[in-house]
Motif scaffolding. Structure first.
Motif, PDB file in Angstrom:
ATOM      1  N   LEU A 139      34.125  70.081  25.253  1.00 55.94           N
ATOM      2  CA  LEU A 139      33.035  70.900  25.753  1.00 55.94           C
ATOM      3  C   LEU A 139      33.155  72.455  24.815  1.00 55.94           C
ATOM      4  O   LEU A 139      31.948  72.761  24.247  1.00 55.94           O
ATOM      5  CB  LEU A 139      32.869  71.196  27.054  1.00 55.94           C
ATOM      6  N   PRO A 140      34.251  72.878  24.852  1.00 56.62           N
ATOM      7  CA  PRO A 140      34.428  74.236  24.311  1.00 56.62           C
ATOM      8  C   PRO A 140      34.057  74.131  22.496  1.00 56.62           C
ATOM      9  O   PRO A 140      33.648  75.225  22.008  1.00 56.62           O
ATOM     10  CB  PRO A 140      35.843  74.583  24.302  1.00 56.62           C
ATOM     11  N   ALA A 141      34.086  73.022  22.111  1.00 62.28           N
ATOM     12  CA  ALA A 141      33.657  72.908  20.584  1.00 62.28           C
ATOM     13  C   ALA A 141      32.212  73.043  20.136  1.00 62.28           C
ATOM     14  O   ALA A 141      31.657  73.267  19.160  1.00 62.28           O
ATOM     15  CB  ALA A 141      34.179  71.643  20.011  1.00 62.28           C
ATOM     16  N   TYR A 142      31.625  72.720  21.571  1.00 59.85           N
ATOM     17  CA  TYR A 142      29.847  72.585  21.234  1.00 59.85           C
ATOM     18  C   TYR A 142      29.373  73.689  20.951  1.00 59.85           C
ATOM     19  O   TYR A 142      28.373  73.857  20.184  1.00 59.85           O
ATOM     20  CB  TYR A 142      29.204  71.884  22.552  1.00 59.85           C
ATOM     21  N   PRO A 143      29.537  75.007  21.481  1.00 56.07           N
ATOM     22  CA  PRO A 143      28.836  76.281  21.050  1.00 56.07           C
ATOM     23  C   PRO A 143      29.101  76.651  19.397  1.00 56.07           C
ATOM     24  O   PRO A 143      28.219  77.092  18.988  1.00 56.07           O
ATOM     25  CB  PRO A 143      29.442  77.032  22.021  1.00 56.07           C
ATOM     26  N   ALA A 144      30.367  76.518  19.171  1.00 54.65           N
ATOM     27  CA  ALA A 144      30.674  76.613  17.891  1.00 54.65           C
ATOM     28  C   ALA A 144      29.897  75.675  16.870  1.00 54.65           C
ATOM     29  O   ALA A 144      29.471  76.279  15.825  1.00 54.65           O
ATOM     30  CB  ALA A 144      32.308  76.771  17.923  1.00 54.65           C
ATOM     31  N   LEU A 145      30.054  74.648  17.194  1.00 52.54           N
ATOM     32  CA  LEU A 145      29.160  73.489  16.454  1.00 52.54           C
ATOM     33  C   LEU A 145      27.936  73.930  16.187  1.00 52.54           C
ATOM     34  O   LEU A 145      27.469  73.912  15.122  1.00 52.54           O
ATOM     35  CB  LEU A 145      29.557  72.123  16.951  1.00 52.54           C
ATOM     36  N   ALA A 146      27.210  74.425  17.419  1.00 55.71           N
ATOM     37  CA  ALA A 146      25.795  74.805  17.392  1.00 55.71           C
ATOM     38  C   ALA A 146      25.637  75.946  16.624  1.00 55.71           C
ATOM     39  O   ALA A 146      24.673  76.093  15.653  1.00 55.71           O
ATOM     40  CB  ALA A 146      25.224  75.047  18.803  1.00 55.71           C
TER      41      ALA A 146
END
Length: 185
Positions: free
Chosen positions: A15-22
């Protein structure tokens, strides 16, 4: 990327990777979808992405379709256990569907780029990926789910306890609890 390789991962860990990916994806899309009058590499990047995406998906789809038709020949030379044999017998139709989805997805990307230009191409890419993910999650992944049964281990336990009436799964009041092993024994 590291957490995706771990066999004991939970989806929560990613889950913590999703904001950076977005944020990274939004920056890329802003550059790619920039109007041609402004400076930027958007047109070239979108053209390359459309051509490479189309070629890769159509080529990979063709390979998967070929694999689905020749799976028995490829598996014949190997010693497979009963779960692998069952998987190989259930795999051809999901592979046909996956191969067809890859070919269609590649064509969607190519056609939307050719007819709609770089402004329509992200929609074609999104449609192709949604179709691909739906096919993988709905049809391919369930095929790879191994048969979960405790029968082989339970038969071994039954033979090893020599007819004892109870073993293991009994609570403190003497009531047997029926877990997976106790069900088959």
């Amino acid at each position: 990327m590291f957490l995706t390789l771990a066999a004991t991962k939970r989806q929560l860990y990613l889950l913590p990777a999703y904001p950076a990916l977005a944020v990274m994806l939004a920056t890329w899309l802003a550059d790619v979808c920039r109007p041609a009058s402004e400076s930027g590499t958007g047109t070239l990047a979108m053209r390359l992405y459309a051509w490479i995406g189309t070629a890769a998906m159509v080529l990979l789809g063709g390979v998967v379709l070929w694999l689905s038709q020749n799976l028995e020949v490829l598996a014949a030379d190997r010693e497979l256990n009963y779960q692998e044999v069952e998987l190989a017998s259930n795999l051809p139709w999901p592979l046909v569907l996956l191969g067809a989805t890859l070919v269609v997805g590649g064509l969607i990307i190519g056609i939307t780029w050719k007819t709609g230009g770089k402004s329509a191409t992200p929609l074609g890419i999104g449609a192709a990926y949604v179709l691909l993910y739906f096919t993988i999650l709905a049809f391919v992944f369930p095929t790879f789910e191994p048969v979960k049964t405790y029968r082989p281990q339970s038969e071994w336990i039954s033979s090893a306890i020599d007819g004892e009436p109870r073993f293991g799964m009994v609570d403190e009041w003497g009531v047997p609890r029926r877990g997976g092993f106790a069900y088959y024994t």
